[in-house]
Design a protein around this motif. Structure first.
Motif, PDB file in Angstrom:
ATOM      1  N   SER A 637       5.857 -52.763  10.860  1.00 57.45           N
ATOM      2  CA  SER A 637       6.710 -53.504   9.519  1.00 57.45           C
ATOM      3  C   SER A 637       6.287 -52.126   8.546  1.00 57.45           C
ATOM      4  N   GLY A 638       7.339 -52.047   7.979  1.00 60.01           N
ATOM      5  CA  GLY A 638       7.281 -51.100   6.622  1.00 60.01           C
ATOM      6  C   GLY A 638       6.387 -51.572   5.741  1.00 60.01           C
ATOM      7  N   LEU A 639       6.711 -52.706   5.381  1.00 67.01           N
ATOM      8  CA  LEU A 639       6.062 -53.418   4.113  1.00 67.01           C
ATOM      9  C   LEU A 639       4.585 -53.518   4.453  1.00 67.01           C
ATOM     10  N   ALA A 640       4.144 -53.763   5.685  1.00 66.94           N
ATOM     11  CA  ALA A 640       2.586 -53.762   5.906  1.00 66.94           C
ATOM     12  C   ALA A 640       2.024 -52.289   5.760  1.00 66.94           C
ATOM     13  N   MET A 641       2.895 -51.355   6.320  1.00 70.75           N
ATOM     14  CA  MET A 641       2.436 -50.013   6.121  1.00 70.75           C
ATOM     15  C   MET A 641       2.279 -49.584   4.647  1.00 70.75           C
ATOM     16  N   TRP A 642       3.258 -50.059   3.836  1.00 72.71           N
ATOM     17  CA  TRP A 642       2.996 -49.679   2.286  1.00 72.71           C
ATOM     18  C   TRP A 642       1.910 -50.378   1.690  1.00 72.71           C
ATOM     19  N   SER A 643       1.862 -51.606   2.284  1.00 74.98           N
ATOM     20  CA  SER A 643       0.534 -52.519   1.777  1.00 74.98           C
ATOM     21  C   SER A 643      -0.712 -51.746   2.054  1.00 74.98           C
ATOM     22  N   LEU A 644      -0.785 -51.217   3.091  1.00 69.94           N
ATOM     23  CA  LEU A 644      -2.192 -50.541   3.841  1.00 69.94           C
ATOM     24  C   LEU A 644      -1.978 -49.246   2.698  1.00 69.94           C
ATOM     25  N   GLY A 645      -1.075 -48.411   2.689  1.00 67.49           N
ATOM     26  CA  GLY A 645      -1.267 -47.242   1.955  1.00 67.49           C
ATOM     27  C   GLY A 645      -1.693 -47.525   0.251  1.00 67.49           C
ATOM     28  N   ARG A 663      -0.892 -41.437   4.712  1.00 69.27           N
ATOM     29  CA  ARG A 663      -0.387 -41.419   6.130  1.00 69.27           C
ATOM     30  C   ARG A 663       0.568 -42.691   6.204  1.00 69.27           C
ATOM     31  N   TRP A 664       0.043 -43.862   5.665  1.00 67.01           N
ATOM     32  CA  TRP A 664       0.474 -45.167   5.599  1.00 67.01           C
ATOM     33  C   TRP A 664       1.920 -45.104   4.915  1.00 67.01           C
ATOM     34  N   TYR A 665       1.881 -44.510   3.593  1.00 65.29           N
ATOM     35  CA  TYR A 665       3.186 -44.259   2.875  1.00 65.29           C
ATOM     36  C   TYR A 665       4.203 -43.339   3.661  1.00 65.29           C
ATOM     37  N   ASP A 666       3.780 -42.389   4.141  1.00 65.27           N
ATOM     38  CA  ASP A 666       4.775 -41.797   5.101  1.00 65.27           C
ATOM     39  C   ASP A 666       5.287 -42.584   6.180  1.00 65.27           C
ATOM     40  N   GLN A 667       4.460 -43.527   6.970  1.00 63.90           N
ATOM     41  CA  GLN A 667       5.081 -44.170   7.969  1.00 63.90           C
ATOM     42  C   GLN A 667       6.001 -45.155   7.619  1.00 63.90           C
ATOM     43  N   SER A 668       5.586 -45.778   6.404  1.00 63.77           N
ATOM     44  CA  SER A 668       6.475 -46.908   5.696  1.00 63.77           C
ATOM     45  C   SER A 668       7.635 -46.196   5.341  1.00 63.77           C
ATOM     46  N   LEU A 669       7.624 -44.760   4.877  1.00 64.15           N
ATOM     47  CA  LEU A 669       9.058 -44.370   4.592  1.00 64.15           C
ATOM     48  C   LEU A 669       9.994 -44.140   5.713  1.00 64.15           C
ATOM     49  N   LEU A 686       0.333 -41.290  -6.036  1.00 63.92           N
ATOM     50  CA  LEU A 686      -0.912 -40.938  -5.180  1.00 63.92           C
ATOM     51  C   LEU A 686      -1.075 -39.363  -5.605  1.00 63.92           C
ATOM     52  N   CYS A 687      -0.183 -38.620  -5.533  1.00 65.84           N
ATOM     53  CA  CYS A 687      -0.431 -37.136  -5.874  1.00 65.84           C
ATOM     54  C   CYS A 687      -1.086 -36.970  -7.194  1.00 65.84           C
ATOM     55  N   LEU A 688      -0.700 -37.744  -8.257  1.00 65.98           N
ATOM     56  CA  LEU A 688      -1.341 -37.703  -9.445  1.00 65.98           C
ATOM     57  C   LEU A 688      -2.664 -38.208  -9.249  1.00 65.98           C
ATOM     58  N   ARG A 689      -2.978 -39.327  -8.842  1.00 66.27           N
ATOM     59  CA  ARG A 689      -4.434 -39.930  -8.590  1.00 66.27           C
ATOM     60  C   ARG A 689      -5.339 -38.722  -7.792  1.00 66.27           C
ATOM     61  N   SER A 746      -1.102 -36.542  16.867  1.00 67.02           N
ATOM     62  CA  SER A 746      -1.150 -36.111  15.398  1.00 67.02           C
ATOM     63  C   SER A 746       0.052 -35.477  14.818  1.00 67.02           C
ATOM     64  N   ASN A 747       0.889 -34.711  15.921  1.00 67.14           N
ATOM     65  CA  ASN A 747       2.095 -34.162  15.573  1.00 67.14           C
ATOM     66  C   ASN A 747       2.988 -35.216  15.005  1.00 67.14           C
ATOM     67  N   ARG A 748       3.079 -36.234  15.972  1.00 69.97           N
ATOM     68  CA  ARG A 748       4.220 -37.337  15.565  1.00 69.97           C
ATOM     69  C   ARG A 748       3.906 -38.053  14.496  1.00 69.97           C
ATOM     70  N   GLU A 749       2.466 -38.004  14.021  1.00 68.90           N
ATOM     71  CA  GLU A 749       2.289 -39.071  13.134  1.00 68.90           C
ATOM     72  C   GLU A 749       2.468 -38.223  11.596  1.00 68.90           C
ATOM     73  N   GLU A 750       2.279 -37.004  11.552  1.00 67.14           N
ATOM     74  CA  GLU A 750       2.366 -35.982  10.301  1.00 67.14           C
ATOM     75  C   GLU A 750       3.857 -35.962  10.081  1.00 67.14           C
ATOM     76  N   VAL A 751       4.083 -35.880   8.673  1.00 68.63           N
ATOM     77  CA  VAL A 751       5.465 -35.457   8.219  1.00 68.63           C
ATOM     78  C   VAL A 751       5.462 -34.300   7.330  1.00 68.63           C
ATOM     79  N   ASP A 752       6.562 -33.626   6.996  1.00 61.93           N
ATOM     80  CA  ASP A 752       6.651 -32.634   6.347  1.00 61.93           C
ATOM     81  C   ASP A 752       6.116 -32.738   4.980  1.00 61.93           C
ATOM     82  N   SER A 753       4.720 -32.460   4.899  1.00 62.10           N
ATOM     83  CA  SER A 753       3.986 -32.572   3.650  1.00 62.10           C
ATOM     84  C   SER A 753       4.774 -32.136   2.228  1.00 62.10           C
TER      85      SER A 753
END
Length: 778
Positions: A637-645, A663-669, A686-689, A746-753
């Motif tokens: 669930s993308g919404l659940a992933m975003w909520s966790l982020g 990580r959760w924001y990326d997976q939601s995306l 998140l970057c600013l915080r 870990s490679n599958r979970e990461e995205v292009d930062s």
């Protein structure tokens, strides 16, 4: 002298005895007379009671007849108006003026304007049924309602039941009054032990409707009393409670007993119908489909990309009608199949089915019933299916009087073309000797041919034919048909598992039996399901009656009932069913939880929302995070992933962790492309915080958040290794394989930062530009 004295003594004795006997006779005569008088009085009293009962029965039937006629007229008017508000008559009058060619455009335009104004558009089916209230009812209807109330006070059982149903569901235009309905159901259950009344009292105690206190013990007691009388809804409710441990100790054996009873009744009803069994119950509408999903269109992997409304359905029908009029036999077959089985927006209509089948047979067959030459493979397939449907409808008498001779002719045509349904039906005719000489061997051969084509009915009939000789083959076919949802196959499979449990098969056999019996009980539910009435109530806009119907289905364990009841309770937020808005939220959470336990999409996320916002339960961020985590991992669930982020970013319910938040924001995306704007805005924030926390010297975790080196995938390593020498490449594979396997997850979970940061900063600039243009800055 002595002799004379003796004679006088004897005479006196005789006189005394005579007098005593005479007195006794008088007493007996008086007693008999009194008895006759009492019996006459009793006869008079009994006759008066009978006269009273007959008078009350006449009053009851007269009042009920008036109310039923009024209800029928009311529902017919609501159905014709496709809603039920006072605006609908105006809509219908205006609608007649609009040209047919422009109606679709006017409907869309009026719908857009109506949406902005909070109204429905022309032709909208979103209207909510408003009960007129007792004071606005016709005088004859009000008098009939008063009569029923007087009879209910006199303990006339039928009147008590009608009054309870009227108050429960707001029938005959009266308002819903669940507290008074509970009192009348309780009165009826105490008067006669009526099974329906006992079941409804148990339903009240299970849900806490109105001001009734929720008591699982009382609910279980009354439901069990109704189930002891063989009442189907009570049996199904009791079976679900024992199977899931809701309000009762979990017991697979008890659940199997009750599900077996419901399934046995369903099978008797199924086989008592026309040849080949009854039609399955109608479409189970998921109310979430009206808005594209629980959270709307394109909000998750299980949501729709476009809502299916009556308008869009009618447009699709118009498309097929146009093709059918143009001679497209495939379109004719689609329409015939639609009206044969029925749909949420199209009632079952055998007349229309025969009409479109006749068009197919007229185009693809000669007058002698022979297939025309030069047909394509698609046309031949359409002809075979049409022949099979014509044969089955002729045998069952659907649309026309039953004609076994015509049925045999069409089924022979379909079977000769390899049509599986025709093969199975023709086998049934040979097995029963209908219009042909009874031939079990021929029937078995036809069943086998149908089974080889994966026809579920053929698999079941072939299994029954060979069960004694080759039980292994029979069991294989039963299981194959059960996997495709054939109820009779499920019933036999459940029987095998229940027998195995009795022979020492244990808990595993019991669970398998319960699963199959429950499938039959919920799919073949002609006799006990409240869902059809709930669907009709929802279609006419009577949301209170629809909510109650779906709540009853939810208590029986229907996943569609649990989801629909939860949605309607959330939407209501207040009304006549519960004492407060908090009770609505509490019961909605109960059904979201039960639906989530049955793997209904987005129900677990809804459960997390309830704990996060404290809806119907004490707020618990920890439980919300647990529900979101489960939904994210099991449903993607993308919404659940975003909520966790969000929760990891702010440290709500979990420890603050910027890396896990990213990580959760990326997976939601990745999981929800429609939520790109929200995900990118969250990553930018998140970057600013992260930078602000780093600048202030706070713990932000190890390693950079956005500027870490991008992980190298296996494909890129392979491409980089190709120019190397063969021996070097071999060494690389031998050493790199283990490393790649170790880092694969870990490679599958990461995205292009770097890409995420660039896109997020772009959205920051975009938002700042929008703020600069539209917000007054001083």
């Amino acid at each position: 002298m002595r002799f004379t004295l003796r004679r006088w003594v004897l005479l006196v004795v005789l006189v005394v005895l005579a007098a005593t006997a005479n007195a006794a006779d008088v007493d007996i005569e008086s007693s008999l007379a009194a008895t006759e008088e009492n019996e006459g009085g009793q006869h008079i009293e009994i006759s008066r009671v009978l006269e009273t009962d007959q008078a009350q029965r006449a009053e009851y039937e007269k009042a009920l007849n008036v109310l039923q006629n009024y209800e029928s007229r009311l529902h017919s008017r609501l159905k014709a108006q496709e809603g039920g508000t006072s605006m609908l008559k105006l809509r219908r009058d205006v609608w007649k003026v609009v040209p047919a060619a422009l109606r679709s455009y006017v409907r869309k335009a009026s719908g857009s304007v109506g949406g902005m104004l909070g109204l429905g558009g022309l032709g909208s089916d979103r209207a909510v049924y408003q009960r007129p209230g007792v004071e606005k009812l016709p005088r004859e209807v009000r008098q009939s309602i008063d009569t029923l109330y007087e009879l209910a006070k006199a303990d006339v059982e039928d009147a008590v039941f009608v009054v309870a149903e009227m108050e429960m569901y707001g029938k005959y235009g009266t308002p819903v009054d669940v507290d008074s309905a509970f009192a009348h159901y309780l009165q009826l259950s105490e008067l006669s032990g009526n099974a329906t009344a006992q079941y409804m009292v148990g339903f009240f105690y299970a849900t806490g409707l109105g001001s009734v206190e929720q008591r699982n013990g009382y609910s279980l007691l009354y439901t069990a009393l109704a189930a002891m009388q063989g009442y189907g809804p009570a049996e199904a409710t009791l079976a679900f409670r024992y199977a899931s441990g809701v309000g009762a100790a979990m017991s697979c054996a008890e659940a199997m007993v009750h599900y077996q009873a419901v399934a046995r009744s369903a099978m008797r009803h199924y086989l008592s119908g026309p040849p080949l069994g009854r039609h399955m119950p109608g479409y189970r509408a998921w109310l979430s489909d009206d808005r594209g999903g629980v959270y709307g269109v394109r909000t998750g992997p299980y949501s729709l990309h476009k809502t299916v409304t009556r308008t869009s359905f009618n447009e699709l029908i118009e498309f097929h009608l146009f093709n059918a009029r143009s001679g497209d036999t495939k379109a004719c077959l689609t329409l015939a199949d639609l009206y044969y089985h029925g749909h949420r927006f199209a009632r079952q209509d055998f007349g229309k089915t025969r009409k479109y089948l006749a068009e197919i047979t007229g185009r693809l067959f000669t007058r002698q019933g022979e297939l025309r030459k030069g047909l394509t493979q698609a046309e031949a397939s359409t002809a075979a299916q049409a022949a099979g449907m014509m044969g089955i409808m002729s045998w069952r008498g659907e649309g026309l009087a039953a004609d076994t001779a015509v049925a045999l002719r069409w089924l022979n045509i379909g079977a000769s073309m390899g049509h599986a349904t025709s093969l199975n039906a023709l086998g049934m005719m040979y097995q029963s000797g209908v219009q042909v000489t009874k031939d079990t061997e021929r029937a078995t051969e036809l069943f086998k041919q149908a089974a080889e084509k994966q026809h579920q009915g053929g698999q079941v009939n072939y299994a029954l034919a060979v069960m004694e000789k080759t039980p292994e083959v029979a069991m294989t076919n039963f299981k194959a048909a059960a996997e495709n949802g054939h109820i009779l196959a499920h019933y036999y499979v459940a029987g095998f598992h229940s027998t195995a449990m009795a022979g020492g098969g244990g808990e595993a056999s019991c669970r398998m039996a319960v699963a199959s019996y429950r499938f039959v009980a919920e799919k073949a539910d002609w006799l006990h399901s409240p869902i059809p009435d709930a669907i009709d109530a929802a279609m006419r806009g009577d949301l209170e009656a629809a909510t109650l119907g779906y709540m009853r289905a939810a208590e029986m364990g229907y996943d569609v009932g649990q989801l629909n009841a939860a949605l309607l309770l959330e939407q209501a937020g207040g009304g006549a069913l519960f004492a407060s808005a908090g009770d609505y939220e509490r019961q909605a959470l109960v059904y979201w939880t039960r639906a989530a336990n049955q793997n209904v999409a987005d129900a677990r996320t809804k459960q997390g929302d309830a704990y996060y916002f404290g809806r119907g339960v004490q707020r618990s961020y920890e439980k919300a995070a647990a529900a979101y985590t489960l939904a994210a991992r099991t449903e993607a669930s993308g919404l659940a992933m975003w909520s966790l982020g969000w929760m990891y970013e702010h440290g709500i319910g979990v420890g603050q962790n910027f890396h896990l938040a990213k990580r959760w924001y990326d997976q939601s995306l990745e999981a929800n492309d429609a939520g790109r704007l929200a995900a990118h805005a969250s990553l930018a924030r998140l970057c600013l915080r992260y930078l602000w926390a780093w600048a202030r010297g706070r713990d932000v975790g190890e390693g950079p958040l956005f500027f870490a080196p991008r992980p190298v995938s296996r494909d890129e390593e392979e491409r980089a290794a190709r120019p190397a020498a063969a021996d070097a490449a071999a060494d690389h594979w031998e050493q790199g394989a283990v490393e790649d396997d170790a880092d694969d997850d870990s490679n599958r979970e990461e995205v292009d930062s770097g890409g995420s940061l660039t896109e997020s900063l772009f959205f920051i600039v975009l938002l700042l530009g929008a703020a600069w243009m539209f917000l007054p800055l001083r």
